[in-house]
Design an enzyme around this catalytic site. Structure first.
Site, PDB file in Angstrom:
ATOM      1  N   GLN A  65       1.037  -1.322  -0.064  1.00 15.65           N
ATOM      2  CA  GLN A  65      -0.080  -0.012  -0.001  1.00 15.65           C
ATOM      3  C   GLN A  65       1.063   1.119  -0.022  1.00 15.65           C
ATOM      4  O   GLN A  65       0.510   2.172  -0.673  1.00 15.65           O
ATOM      5  CB  GLN A  65      -0.725  -0.149   1.231  1.00 15.65           C
ATOM      6  CG  GLN A  65      -2.000   1.017   1.364  1.00 15.65           C
ATOM      7  CD  GLN A  65      -2.996   0.791   2.413  1.00 15.65           C
ATOM      8  OE1 GLN A  65      -3.529  -0.061   2.109  1.00 15.65           O
ATOM      9  NE2 GLN A  65      -3.005   1.762   3.181  1.00 15.65           N
ATOM     10  N   ILE A  77       0.650   8.109   9.290  1.00 12.93           N
ATOM     11  CA  ILE A  77      -0.428   7.301   9.717  1.00 12.93           C
ATOM     12  C   ILE A  77      -0.628   6.002   8.701  1.00 12.93           C
ATOM     13  O   ILE A  77      -1.573   5.744   7.793  1.00 12.93           O
ATOM     14  CB  ILE A  77      -1.519   8.076   9.670  1.00 12.93           C
ATOM     15  CG1 ILE A  77      -1.436   9.229  10.503  1.00 12.93           C
ATOM     16  CG2 ILE A  77      -2.532   7.318  10.409  1.00 12.93           C
ATOM     17  CD1 ILE A  77      -2.547  10.291  10.433  1.00 12.93           C
ATOM     18  N   PRO A  78       0.426   4.935   8.580  1.00 15.64           N
ATOM     19  CA  PRO A  78       0.045   3.716   7.945  1.00 15.64           C
ATOM     20  C   PRO A  78      -1.134   2.957   8.388  1.00 15.64           C
ATOM     21  O   PRO A  78      -1.662   3.220   9.700  1.00 15.64           O
ATOM     22  CB  PRO A  78       1.355   2.906   8.252  1.00 15.64           C
ATOM     23  CG  PRO A  78       1.904   3.564   9.440  1.00 15.64           C
ATOM     24  CD  PRO A  78       1.544   4.908   9.553  1.00 15.64           C
ATOM     25  N   HIS A  79      -2.011   2.675   7.762  1.00 10.72           N
ATOM     26  CA  HIS A  79      -3.547   1.988   8.054  1.00 10.72           C
ATOM     27  C   HIS A  79      -4.050   1.144   6.938  1.00 10.72           C
ATOM     28  O   HIS A  79      -3.502   1.221   5.623  1.00 10.72           O
ATOM     29  CB  HIS A  79      -4.264   3.263   8.131  1.00 10.72           C
ATOM     30  CG  HIS A  79      -4.578   4.037   7.027  1.00 10.72           C
ATOM     31  ND1 HIS A  79      -3.744   5.263   6.612  1.00 10.72           N
ATOM     32  CD2 HIS A  79      -5.439   4.163   6.256  1.00 10.72           C
ATOM     33  CE1 HIS A  79      -4.229   5.598   5.436  1.00 10.72           C
ATOM     34  NE2 HIS A  79      -5.135   5.051   5.075  1.00 10.72           N
ATOM     35  N   LYS A  80      -4.831   0.369   7.375  1.00 13.77           N
ATOM     36  CA  LYS A  80      -5.337  -0.699   6.323  1.00 13.77           C
ATOM     37  C   LYS A  80      -6.404  -1.557   6.905  1.00 13.77           C
ATOM     38  O   LYS A  80      -6.489  -1.676   8.207  1.00 13.77           O
ATOM     39  CB  LYS A  80      -4.202  -1.601   5.800  1.00 13.77           C
ATOM     40  CG  LYS A  80      -4.726  -2.448   4.900  1.00 13.77           C
ATOM     41  CD  LYS A  80      -3.452  -3.080   4.238  1.00 13.77           C
ATOM     42  CE  LYS A  80      -3.909  -4.111   2.950  1.00 13.77           C
ATOM     43  NZ  LYS A  80      -4.587  -3.479   1.806  1.00 13.77           N
TER      44      LYS A  80
END
Length: 153
Positions: free
Chosen positions: A51, A65-68
């Site tokens: 991502q 802000i890594p997010h998934k």
């Protein structure tokens, strides 16, 4: 849902060892693993990095802000890390990242995930909030800073 409700104090790391994006993401995922927030991380770091290849979650001004949305969690989970001298993260402003929030949400709840991201982004645009995160001496101070920010909303 409140950010302070999903951030376990055990998932806060004040002195990250990572110097690169992949190391930082792995370090935060491991916090979630060690505290039982996720049980299966096989491929999770790879998914997050894939991502990141599409678009960096380094939003600038020293923040990422890594997010998934993932199948690995039943409810939203979060980890926080801080690296005083910064991490190379390919942020939009090309500056090193010092504050990192990893948020994983259940695949079936995209609206909740977006609300958490939106709330955190609003907080991180406030200079005083960021300064408190940067100067906090303990994990309790980080958690209290987040809780107080939510209460003042």
């Amino acid at each position: 849902m409140k950010l302070s409700e999903i951030l376990d104090r055990r998932c806060i790391k004040l002195d990250m060892y990572a110097t690169k994006k992949a190391e930082a993401i792995e370090e935060l995922v491991n916090l979630l693993l060690k505290t039982g927030k996720v049980s299966n991380i096989k491929g999770l770091v790879d998914e997050l990095m894939a991502q990141e290849e599409v678009v960096s979650t380094g939003i600038g001004q020293g923040v990422a802000i890594p997010h998934k949305l993932v199948n690995h969690v039943q409810q939203a989970v979060m980890a926080f890390g801080r690296k005083s001298d910064g991490i190379k993260f390919n942020a939009i402003d090309k500056q090193p990242v010092t504050l990192l929030f990893l948020i994983l949400g259940p695949k079936g709840k995209p609206t909740e995930h977006l609300q958490l991201l939106s709330k955190l982004s609003r907080f991180l645009h406030q200079t005083r909030f960021k300064e408190m995160l940067l100067t906090a001496q303990t994990t309790d101070e980080i958690w209290e800073t987040l809780r107080r920010q939510e209460e003042s909303e």
